[in-house]
Every structure is written in C-alpha cells, then in structure tokens.
Design an enzyme around this catalytic site. Structure first.
Site, PDB file in Angstrom:
ATOM      1  N   GLU A  94      43.769  33.443  29.249  1.00 33.37           N
ATOM      2  CA  GLU A  94      44.635  34.136  30.190  1.00 33.37           C
ATOM      3  C   GLU A  94      44.559  33.517  31.582  1.00 33.37           C
ATOM      4  OE1 GLU A  94      43.239  38.144  30.601  1.00 33.37           O
ATOM      5  OE2 GLU A  94      41.251  37.480  31.178  1.00 33.37           O
ATOM      6  N   CYS A 107      44.534  32.623  39.280  1.00 34.50           N
ATOM      7  CA  CYS A 107      43.191  32.730  38.712  1.00 34.50           C
ATOM      8  C   CYS A 107      43.285  32.115  37.311  1.00 34.50           C
ATOM      9  CB  CYS A 107      42.828  34.214  38.648  1.00 34.50           C
ATOM     10  SG  CYS A 107      41.293  34.517  37.803  1.00 34.50           S
ATOM     11  N   CYS A 114      33.552  33.465  26.400  1.00 32.47           N
ATOM     12  CA  CYS A 114      32.452  33.139  27.301  1.00 32.47           C
ATOM     13  C   CYS A 114      31.148  33.565  26.643  1.00 32.47           C
ATOM     14  CB  CYS A 114      32.630  33.862  28.634  1.00 32.47           C
ATOM     15  SG  CYS A 114      31.323  33.464  29.816  1.00 32.47           S
ATOM     16  N   CYS A 118      28.342  39.184  30.444  1.00 31.12           N
ATOM     17  CA  CYS A 118      28.161  40.121  31.558  1.00 31.12           C
ATOM     18  C   CYS A 118      28.648  41.492  31.089  1.00 31.12           C
ATOM     19  CB  CYS A 118      28.954  39.682  32.782  1.00 31.12           C
ATOM     20  SG  CYS A 118      28.473  38.038  33.370  1.00 31.12           S
ATOM     21  N   CYS A 121      32.342  42.854  31.510  1.00 31.84           N
ATOM     22  CA  CYS A 121      33.437  41.901  31.272  1.00 31.84           C
ATOM     23  C   CYS A 121      33.863  41.872  29.810  1.00 31.84           C
ATOM     24  CB  CYS A 121      32.989  40.513  31.709  1.00 31.84           C
ATOM     25  SG  CYS A 121      34.156  39.227  31.268  1.00 31.84           S
ATOM     26  N   GLU A 162      32.802  30.493  32.008  1.00 29.12           N
ATOM     27  CA  GLU A 162      31.941  30.111  33.149  1.00 29.12           C
ATOM     28  C   GLU A 162      32.246  28.639  33.459  1.00 29.12           C
ATOM     29  OE1 GLU A 162      29.519  31.064  35.551  1.00 29.12           O
ATOM     30  OE2 GLU A 162      29.806  28.926  35.915  1.00 29.12           O
ATOM     31  N   SER A 193      34.223  29.789  40.955  1.00 29.30           N
ATOM     32  CA  SER A 193      33.421  31.009  40.918  1.00 29.30           C
ATOM     33  C   SER A 193      32.430  30.903  39.763  1.00 29.30           C
ATOM     34  CB  SER A 193      34.362  32.195  40.699  1.00 29.30           C
ATOM     35  OG  SER A 193      33.606  33.350  40.493  1.00 29.30           O
ATOM     36  N   HIS A 218      26.498  40.484  42.260  1.00 25.19           N
ATOM     37  CA  HIS A 218      26.636  41.816  41.652  1.00 25.19           C
ATOM     38  C   HIS A 218      25.416  42.736  41.732  1.00 25.19           C
ATOM     39  CE1 HIS A 218      30.435  40.366  40.392  1.00 25.19           C
ATOM     40  NE2 HIS A 218      30.035  39.714  39.331  1.00 25.19           N
ATOM     41  N   CYS A 334      39.255  40.034  34.944  1.00 17.76           N
ATOM     42  CA  CYS A 334      38.738  39.043  34.000  1.00 17.76           C
ATOM     43  C   CYS A 334      38.657  39.552  32.556  1.00 17.76           C
ATOM     44  CB  CYS A 334      37.349  38.651  34.498  1.00 17.76           C
ATOM     45  SG  CYS A 334      36.385  37.660  33.404  1.00 17.76           S
TER      46      CYS A 334
HETATM   47  S1  SF4 Z   1      32.232  37.743  34.053  1.00 19.05           S
HETATM   48 FE1  SF4 Z   1      32.692  35.560  33.816  1.00 19.05          FE
HETATM   49  S2  SF4 Z   1      30.672  34.671  33.302  1.00 19.05           S
HETATM   50 FE2  SF4 Z   1      30.481  36.868  32.922  1.00 19.05          FE
HETATM   51  S3  SF4 Z   1      30.989  37.130  30.735  1.00 19.05           S
HETATM   52 FE3  SF4 Z   1      32.898  37.405  31.925  1.00 19.05          FE
HETATM   53  S4  SF4 Z   1      33.855  35.392  31.908  1.00 19.05           S
HETATM   54 FE4  SF4 Z   1      31.701  35.102  31.362  1.00 19.05          FE
END
Ligand code: SF4
Length: 345
Positions: A94, A107, A114, A118, A121, A162, A193, A218, A334
C-alpha cells in the site's frame, strides 16, 4: 532472456546497459526516461516520438513495472488517498497520498509485510513476505502521480515494511528519486522512517544525500518499548539514542521521533519527563500521534493527557507536534488497508 523492469535501473545503469549492451543511442535513452519519469507514460507503444521498430525492441527487452491499483480510497475529510497495489507476482502493498495546502506528500512501502511485529501495526501482524526492488518502491510514486494527476513533492518511507531491513534497495530508490534526470526530488523532501535498526542508522549518516531521519521511538524505557516493539530486544533504547547521537554528529541534522501515544501505557506525566530526559542531548522534533485502531486494541489518550504530555516536553525546550492522523475515515495508517482487504476476502 526474461524482460527487465526498467524502473530497477539507475540512470547510469540504464545508460550503460542500453548504449553498451543494446547499442542504443544516448538520446533515445533520455527520451524513454523523459516519457516515464516526466510524462508518466508507462507503455513503450505509447511513446510517440520513438519509431515502431524501436518501440517493439523496447517491449522485447523491458517492461515498466507499474503496479495495478486494486483498491483506492479517498478521505471525505481531507482528500487523503490510500492505494492498495498488486505487484506482478500477486503480492500486495500500500501507499498513501496526503494533501497539504502547498505540497503533496506520499507514504510508500519498502517490503511486502514486515517481520518486526510492532504491537500496534496491522502490517507486522501479517508477517514478512519479501523485499521490494528499487523499481517497485519508485513505481508507487509514479503510479500515484499518474492516477491522481499530481506531482508528489515529499516522500516518506513509512508504509509497509522496515526500510533499513531492505537497505540496499531503499537507498538505491532514494538516490533515484533524488536524481535530477529521474524524479529530481531534493533530499530534504525525503524522509526515512525506521523502527530503530541501529547499525543502519549510522550507515545512513554517510550517504551523500541529505535526507531526513525519523525514528519510531514510541516509549521512553526498555520495559515499555519491549512490550510494543520486539526490535527493542535487539536494539534497546540506549543504543538507539546513541546511534541517533552519532548520526547527528555526522549530519548535524535534526532527528524526528515518532511517539504513538497509547492511553494508560505511555501517556503519563512521568513518561513525558522520562522521554525529555532521554533525548535531552539531541536536536529533535517529537511527533506525538494518538494511536489508531490496531490489532492489540490500544486506545487513544484523551486530549487533556496529550496536552499535558506535550506541555512537559515543550517546557524542557523540545519541539513537539500533536499530529492528528490524516485520512482517519479511511484508516490510512500503516498496514490498515491491506488488513481490511484481507478481511473482506
Ligand atoms: S510499524 Fe513499521 S516496523 Fe513496525 S511492524 Fe509495522 S511496518 Fe513493521
């Protein structure tokens, strides 16, 4: 021989390959680059100043790897537009276009999925599939520009993935976006980022383009950060801050810290004081972002908590913004579009 994605070539690589290996004249290469990067024409057969034979020749050797849009949502509140793309192998990523009075920001994603998981996310929850190539990273920008008939003048590597775990391809795409002969975007308008890949942050200081660095912090302590960002076990807070100091020593550039504020987790006055102490030796901007809907079910802090949190930082001389997430009616944060798409299937 299989066709090559022309977007994976830097300008120098394309020029060398086409003139030396394919015996094409230099001005022809420049014409093709101009069609793709300036005119947003992605079919060789539509490049009207090329001969039919040469268009056929290009079709034999190359393709322009633009992804297919399979879902586009536009916010009724602020025009933020979120794109879900299908890549040639059927994977999806995306991108988001954000509209401001004087600029359009994009973005973009660097990986399919990923690995970092996190807690807040949706992309992390779906796991890692593969890295994007430089061309697949750049293609998101070109495709958004064509579909929306816009010029993107700010790019943030903050979509899925990432970026510093796909380091080579990310840096190549940055250089290509910056290249005057391709997208011609100044380094100040490109932000990488990261969730805090410490060794790569220090390497980033050495690249010859003055990009901006944004770090997803964070939480101000290891105990808290461990709970929401598993990468913190590998690169704990003190190492991350030291890497930012080393980066700043070399680049003399301000670092932005992203701070997703979560009710009852990292939004107290003590948290603000801990954060201020942690970053007191750095030239920084802190973006406080109230958490969005997320897999872990975290909630947004109240406005009163956010204001108190920001005031404590400001009183310590730290620049702070409280950023309302744009495109909140279309879940433009995200990873969320892909999650919804999967849920719908
Ligand atoms: S916030 Fe970014 S680094 Fe963390 S799991 Fe989501 S995509 Fe990956």
């Amino acid at each position: 021989m299989s066709k090559k994605n022309i977007l994976d070539f830097s300008y120098e690589e394309l020029m060398a390959y086409m003139t030396e290996e394919l015996d094409v004249k230099k001005f022809r290469v420049d014409q093709i680059v101009d069609w793709i990067y300036d005119k947003h024409v992605f079919e060789f057969q539509e490049m009207s100043n090329l001969s039919k034979d040469f268009r056929d020749f290009m079709d034999e050797k190359f393709f322009v790897g633009i992804p297919e849009p399979i879902d586009i949502k536009t916010s009724k509140i602020d025009k933020t537009t979120k794109f879900l793309w299908e890549l040639r192998d059927g994977n999806t990523v995306e991108s988001v276009a954000l509209f401001y009075p004087k600029r359009v920001s994009a973005c973009i994603s660097t990986q399919v999925g990923c690995a970092l998981k996190c807690a807040f996310c949706a992309t992390g929850a779906s796991g890692f599939t593969r890295d994007l190539t430089p061309g697949e990273i750049i293609a998101q920008v070109l495709a958004m520009e064509k579909i929306k008939n816009i010029r993107i003048n700010n790019i943030v590597y903050m979509g899925m993935g990432e970026p510093l775990l796909n380091y080579e391809n990310t840096i190549k795409s940055v250089k290509m976006l910056n290249d005057k002969r391709l997208k011609n975007l100044g380094g100040r308008h490109i932000t990488i980022s990261t969730s805090g890949i410490v060794p790569r942050i220090e390497e980033l200081a050495e690249i010859p383009i003055e990009i901006r660095l944004s770090v997803s912090l964070h939480a101000p302590t290891n105990i808290q950060r461990d709970k929401i960002m598993p990468i913190n076990h590998k690169y704990p807070v003190e190492e991350l801050i030291q890497a930012c100091k080393n980066y700043q020593k070399i680049t003399n550039k301000r670092v932005t810290f992203e701070y997703t504020a979560i009710k009852g987790f990292n939004d107290s006055e003590d948290d603000a004081r801990n954060l201020a102490a942690l970053i007191s030796d750095l030239k920084v901007m802190v973006n406080v972002i109230p958490v969005n809907d997320n897999p872990a079910g975290f909630e947004k802090p109240s406005k009163r908590f956010l204001d108190t949190f920001a005031r404590i930082l400001i009183n310590k001389g730290i620049d702070v913004t409280i950023r309302a997430e744009k495109g909140s009616d279309i879940e433009a944060a995200c990873g969320q579009l892909k999650k919804r798409f999967i849920e719908k299937q």
